[in-house]
Motif scaffolding. Structure first.
Motif, PDB file in Angstrom:
ATOM      1  N   THR A   7       0.917  -1.135  -0.091  1.00 11.97           N
ATOM      2  CA  THR A   7      -0.071  -0.026  -0.143  1.00 11.97           C
ATOM      3  C   THR A   7       0.827   1.137  -0.054  1.00 11.97           C
ATOM      4  OG1 THR A   7      -1.733  -1.204   1.147  1.00 11.97           O
ATOM      5  CG2 THR A   7      -1.769   1.267   1.024  1.00 11.97           C
ATOM      6  N   ALA A   8       2.008   1.452   1.041  1.00 15.27           N
ATOM      7  CA  ALA A   8       2.787   2.507   0.830  1.00 15.27           C
ATOM      8  C   ALA A   8       3.375   2.522  -0.515  1.00 15.27           C
ATOM      9  CB  ALA A   8       3.948   2.015   1.956  1.00 15.27           C
ATOM     10  N   ALA A   9       3.716   1.695  -1.266  1.00 18.78           N
ATOM     11  CA  ALA A   9       4.340   1.640  -2.758  1.00 18.78           C
ATOM     12  C   ALA A   9       3.424   2.399  -3.716  1.00 18.78           C
ATOM     13  CB  ALA A   9       4.805   0.241  -3.065  1.00 18.78           C
ATOM     14  N   LYS A  10       2.069   2.025  -3.346  1.00 19.64           N
ATOM     15  CA  LYS A  10       1.098   2.415  -4.258  1.00 19.64           C
ATOM     16  C   LYS A  10       0.966   3.933  -3.924  1.00 19.64           C
ATOM     17  CE  LYS A  10      -1.582  -1.869  -5.027  1.00 19.64           C
ATOM     18  NZ  LYS A  10      -2.740  -2.525  -5.009  1.00 19.64           N
ATOM     19  N   VAL A  11       0.937   4.351  -2.767  1.00 21.64           N
ATOM     20  CA  VAL A  11       0.665   5.555  -2.283  1.00 21.64           C
ATOM     21  C   VAL A  11       1.887   6.548  -3.026  1.00 21.64           C
ATOM     22  CG1 VAL A  11       0.650   7.403  -0.402  1.00 21.64           C
ATOM     23  CG2 VAL A  11      -0.712   5.213  -0.498  1.00 21.64           C
ATOM     24  N   CYS A  12       3.102   6.205  -2.840  1.00 17.65           N
ATOM     25  CA  CYS A  12       4.208   6.689  -3.157  1.00 17.65           C
ATOM     26  C   CYS A  12       4.385   6.986  -4.784  1.00 17.65           C
ATOM     27  CB  CYS A  12       5.507   6.022  -2.754  1.00 17.65           C
ATOM     28  SG  CYS A  12       5.896   6.266  -1.103  1.00 17.65           S
ATOM     29  N   GLU A  13       3.765   5.968  -5.487  1.00 16.45           N
ATOM     30  CA  GLU A  13       3.516   6.220  -6.960  1.00 16.45           C
ATOM     31  C   GLU A  13       2.574   7.022  -7.348  1.00 16.45           C
ATOM     32  OE1 GLU A  13       2.717   2.177  -8.508  1.00 16.45           O
ATOM     33  OE2 GLU A  13       4.309   1.335  -7.391  1.00 16.45           O
ATOM     34  N   ALA A  14       1.434   7.161  -6.739  1.00 12.95           N
ATOM     35  CA  ALA A  14       0.413   7.933  -7.007  1.00 12.95           C
ATOM     36  C   ALA A  14       0.804   9.220  -6.715  1.00 12.95           C
ATOM     37  CB  ALA A  14      -0.920   7.708  -6.184  1.00 12.95           C
ATOM     38  N   LEU A  15       1.703   9.659  -5.586  1.00 14.59           N
ATOM     39  CA  LEU A  15       2.106  10.913  -5.158  1.00 14.59           C
ATOM     40  C   LEU A  15       3.159  11.253  -6.258  1.00 14.59           C
ATOM     41  CD1 LEU A  15       2.901  10.389  -1.460  1.00 14.59           C
ATOM     42  CD2 LEU A  15       0.917  11.471  -2.520  1.00 14.59           C
ATOM     43  N   ALA A  16       3.813  10.398  -7.024  1.00 10.04           N
ATOM     44  CA  ALA A  16       4.853  10.911  -7.937  1.00 10.04           C
ATOM     45  C   ALA A  16       4.093  11.171  -9.289  1.00 10.04           C
ATOM     46  CB  ALA A  16       6.106   9.691  -8.034  1.00 10.04           C
ATOM     47  N   ALA A  17       3.200  10.189  -9.615  1.00  9.96           N
ATOM     48  CA  ALA A  17       2.631  10.438 -10.703  1.00  9.96           C
ATOM     49  C   ALA A  17       1.610  11.730 -10.737  1.00  9.96           C
ATOM     50  CB  ALA A  17       1.533   9.472 -10.842  1.00  9.96           C
ATOM     51  N   THR A  18       1.243  12.281  -9.659  1.00  7.33           N
ATOM     52  CA  THR A  18       0.397  13.590  -9.785  1.00  7.33           C
ATOM     53  C   THR A  18       1.113  14.817  -9.320  1.00  7.33           C
ATOM     54  OG1 THR A  18      -0.148  13.359  -7.312  1.00  7.33           O
ATOM     55  CG2 THR A  18      -1.690  12.289  -8.767  1.00  7.33           C
ATOM     56  N   GLY A  19       2.625  14.619  -8.967  1.00 10.56           N
ATOM     57  CA  GLY A  19       3.461  15.727  -8.778  1.00 10.56           C
ATOM     58  C   GLY A  19       3.244  16.265  -7.317  1.00 10.56           C
ATOM     59  N   TYR A  20       2.407  15.618  -6.585  1.00 14.52           N
ATOM     60  CA  TYR A  20       2.245  16.016  -5.170  1.00 14.52           C
ATOM     61  C   TYR A  20       3.435  16.709  -4.516  1.00 14.52           C
ATOM     62  CZ  TYR A  20       0.839  16.157  -0.200  1.00 14.52           C
ATOM     63  OH  TYR A  20       0.566  16.461   1.111  1.00 14.52           O
ATOM     64  N   VAL A  21       3.313  17.642  -3.816  1.00 18.09           N
ATOM     65  CA  VAL A  21       4.675  18.371  -3.040  1.00 18.09           C
ATOM     66  C   VAL A  21       3.851  18.798  -1.683  1.00 18.09           C
ATOM     67  CG1 VAL A  21       5.937  20.219  -2.544  1.00 18.09           C
ATOM     68  CG2 VAL A  21       5.787  19.080  -4.997  1.00 18.09           C
ATOM     69  N   ALA A  22       4.435  18.205  -0.591  1.00 18.16           N
ATOM     70  CA  ALA A  22       3.747  18.222   0.766  1.00 18.16           C
ATOM     71  C   ALA A  22       3.754  20.038   0.876  1.00 18.16           C
ATOM     72  CB  ALA A  22       4.372  17.602   1.953  1.00 18.16           C
ATOM     73  N   ASN A  23       2.816  20.384   1.765  1.00 22.26           N
ATOM     74  CA  ASN A  23       2.674  21.766   2.114  1.00 22.26           C
ATOM     75  C   ASN A  23       2.782  21.912   3.566  1.00 22.26           C
ATOM     76  OD1 ASN A  23       1.235  24.259   3.290  1.00 22.26           O
ATOM     77  ND2 ASN A  23       0.594  24.861   1.309  1.00 22.26           N
ATOM     78  N   LYS A  24       4.095  22.586   3.885  1.00 19.06           N
ATOM     79  CA  LYS A  24       4.745  22.648   5.279  1.00 19.06           C
ATOM     80  C   LYS A  24       3.543  23.280   6.362  1.00 19.06           C
ATOM     81  CE  LYS A  24       8.859  23.634   7.705  1.00 19.06           C
ATOM     82  NZ  LYS A  24      10.122  24.315   7.645  1.00 19.06           N
ATOM     83  N   GLN A  25       3.029  24.516   5.600  1.00 19.76           N
ATOM     84  CA  GLN A  25       2.042  25.182   6.443  1.00 19.76           C
ATOM     85  C   GLN A  25       1.007  24.217   7.030  1.00 19.76           C
ATOM     86  OE1 GLN A  25       3.767  26.552   3.892  1.00 19.76           O
ATOM     87  NE2 GLN A  25       4.964  27.874   4.936  1.00 19.76           N
ATOM     88  N   ALA A  26       0.387  23.660   5.773  1.00 13.44           N
ATOM     89  CA  ALA A  26      -0.762  22.886   6.154  1.00 13.44           C
ATOM     90  C   ALA A  26      -0.442  21.587   7.114  1.00 13.44           C
ATOM     91  CB  ALA A  26      -1.200  22.209   4.799  1.00 13.44           C
ATOM     92  N   GLY A  27       0.780  21.138   7.013  1.00 16.29           N
ATOM     93  CA  GLY A  27       1.167  20.065   7.886  1.00 16.29           C
ATOM     94  C   GLY A  27       1.203  20.935   9.436  1.00 16.29           C
TER      95      GLY A  27
END
Length: 70
Positions: free
Chosen positions: A3-23
Motif C-alpha cells: 500500500t505504501a508503494a502504491k501511495v508513493c507511486e500515486a504521489l509521484a504520478a500527480t506531482g504532489y508536494v507536501a505543504n509545510k504550513q498545512a502540516g
C-alpha cells in the motif's frame, strides 16, 4: 508495504508536494521560534541573533524575528 508503494507511486504520478504550513496546522505545531529585539542596528543583538538562528535552524525549526524599536 504494498500500500505504501502504491501511495508513493500515486504521489509521484500527480506531482504532489507536501505543504509545510498545512502540516503544521494539522499537527497543531508551527515549528517557529520568535525572537523580539529592541533594534537590529546594535551589534550585540546581531551577534546574539546569529547564535539563536544557528541553534534554531540546527534543530530543524524556523526563526521569526521582529524589532520592537523600543
Amino acid at each position: 508495504p504494498a500500500t505504501a508503494a502504491k501511495v508513493c507511486e500515486a504521489l509521484a504520478a500527480t506531482g504532489y508536494v507536501a505543504n509545510k504550513q498545512a502540516g503544521n496546522l494539522a499537527s497543531g505545531r508551527s515549528n517557529i521560534v520568535a525572537a523580539l529585539v529592541p533594534n537590529l542596528t546594535n551589534a550585540i543583538f546581531a551577534e546574539s541573533l546569529q547564535g539563536i538562528a544557528d541553534t534554531v535552524h540546527g534543530a530543524g525549526l524556523e526563526l521569526l524575528l521582529a524589532s520592537t524599536d523600543y
